[in-house]
Design a protein around this motif. Structure first.
Motif, PDB file in Angstrom:
ATOM      1  N   UNK A  36       0.837  -1.183   0.000  1.00 15.30           N
ATOM      2  CA  UNK A  36       0.000   0.000   0.000  1.00 15.30           C
ATOM      3  C   UNK A  36       0.884   1.249   0.000  1.00 15.30           C
ATOM      4  N   UNK A  37       0.581   2.225  -0.844  1.00 12.76           N
ATOM      5  CA  UNK A  37       1.414   3.429  -0.957  1.00 12.76           C
ATOM      6  C   UNK A  37       1.580   4.148   0.381  1.00 12.76           C
ATOM      7  N   UNK A  38       2.804   4.506   0.676  1.00  5.35           N
ATOM      8  CA  UNK A  38       3.096   5.268   1.889  1.00  5.35           C
ATOM      9  C   UNK A  38       3.075   4.456   3.167  1.00  5.35           C
ATOM     10  N   UNK A  39       2.970   3.124   3.053  1.00  2.00           N
ATOM     11  CA  UNK A  39       2.926   2.269   4.241  1.00  2.00           C
ATOM     12  C   UNK A  39       3.828   1.057   4.024  1.00  2.00           C
ATOM     13  N   UNK A  40       3.932   0.247   5.054  1.00  5.83           N
ATOM     14  CA  UNK A  40       4.623  -1.039   4.920  1.00  5.83           C
ATOM     15  C   UNK A  40       3.616  -2.185   4.811  1.00  5.83           C
ATOM     16  N   UNK A  41       2.330  -1.849   4.709  1.00  2.00           N
ATOM     17  CA  UNK A  41       1.264  -2.857   4.617  1.00  2.00           C
ATOM     18  C   UNK A  41       1.293  -3.548   3.260  1.00  2.00           C
ATOM     19  N   UNK A  42       1.213  -4.873   3.280  1.00  2.00           N
ATOM     20  CA  UNK A  42       1.201  -5.671   2.059  1.00  2.00           C
ATOM     21  C   UNK A  42      -0.137  -6.403   1.987  1.00  2.00           C
ATOM     22  N   UNK A  43      -0.754  -6.371   0.802  1.00  2.07           N
ATOM     23  CA  UNK A  43      -2.067  -6.980   0.615  1.00  2.07           C
ATOM     24  C   UNK A  43      -2.005  -7.955  -0.562  1.00  2.07           C
ATOM     25  N   UNK A  44      -2.567  -9.136  -0.379  1.00  5.71           N
ATOM     26  CA  UNK A  44      -2.677 -10.128  -1.442  1.00  5.71           C
ATOM     27  C   UNK A  44      -4.094 -10.076  -2.010  1.00  5.71           C
ATOM     28  N   UNK A  45      -4.183 -10.153  -3.332  1.00  8.71           N
ATOM     29  CA  UNK A  45      -5.460 -10.232  -4.019  1.00  8.71           C
ATOM     30  C   UNK A  45      -5.588 -11.658  -4.552  1.00  8.71           C
ATOM     31  N   UNK A  46      -6.703 -12.314  -4.206  1.00  7.01           N
ATOM     32  CA  UNK A  46      -6.898 -13.705  -4.582  1.00  7.01           C
ATOM     33  C   UNK A  46      -8.246 -13.886  -5.269  1.00  7.01           C
ATOM     34  N   UNK A  47      -8.365 -14.991  -6.032  1.00  9.67           N
ATOM     35  CA  UNK A  47      -9.646 -15.315  -6.662  1.00  9.67           C
ATOM     36  C   UNK A  47      -9.841 -16.821  -6.625  1.00  9.67           C
ATOM     37  N   UNK A  48     -11.114 -17.224  -6.723  1.00  5.67           N
ATOM     38  CA  UNK A  48     -11.452 -18.639  -6.914  1.00  5.67           C
ATOM     39  C   UNK A  48     -12.782 -18.699  -7.645  1.00  5.67           C
TER      40      UNK A  48
END
Length: 51
Positions: A36-48
């Motif tokens: 995420x911009x300006x942060x150290x947060x990481x996000x995964x996008x998943x699908x099924x």
């Protein structure tokens, strides 16, 4: 026609593999990982596939 459901999952750096492995066991496919911009947060996008 194939229909999909999606999820966004916050990732913890020291447990990324375990988190993704668990979601994978539940049938989710990793689409993308973003910091995420300006942060150290990481996000995964998943699908099924919806059934």
């Amino acid at each position: 026609m194939t229909t999909w459901e999606y999820a966004t999952v916050p990732l913890i750096v020291h447990a990324t593999k375990q988190i993704l492995d668990q979601w994978g066991e539940d049938g989710w496919e990793l689409v993308q990982v973003l910091q995420m911009p300006g942060t150290t947060n990481i996000v995964a996008y998943l699908k099924r596939e919806k059934h």
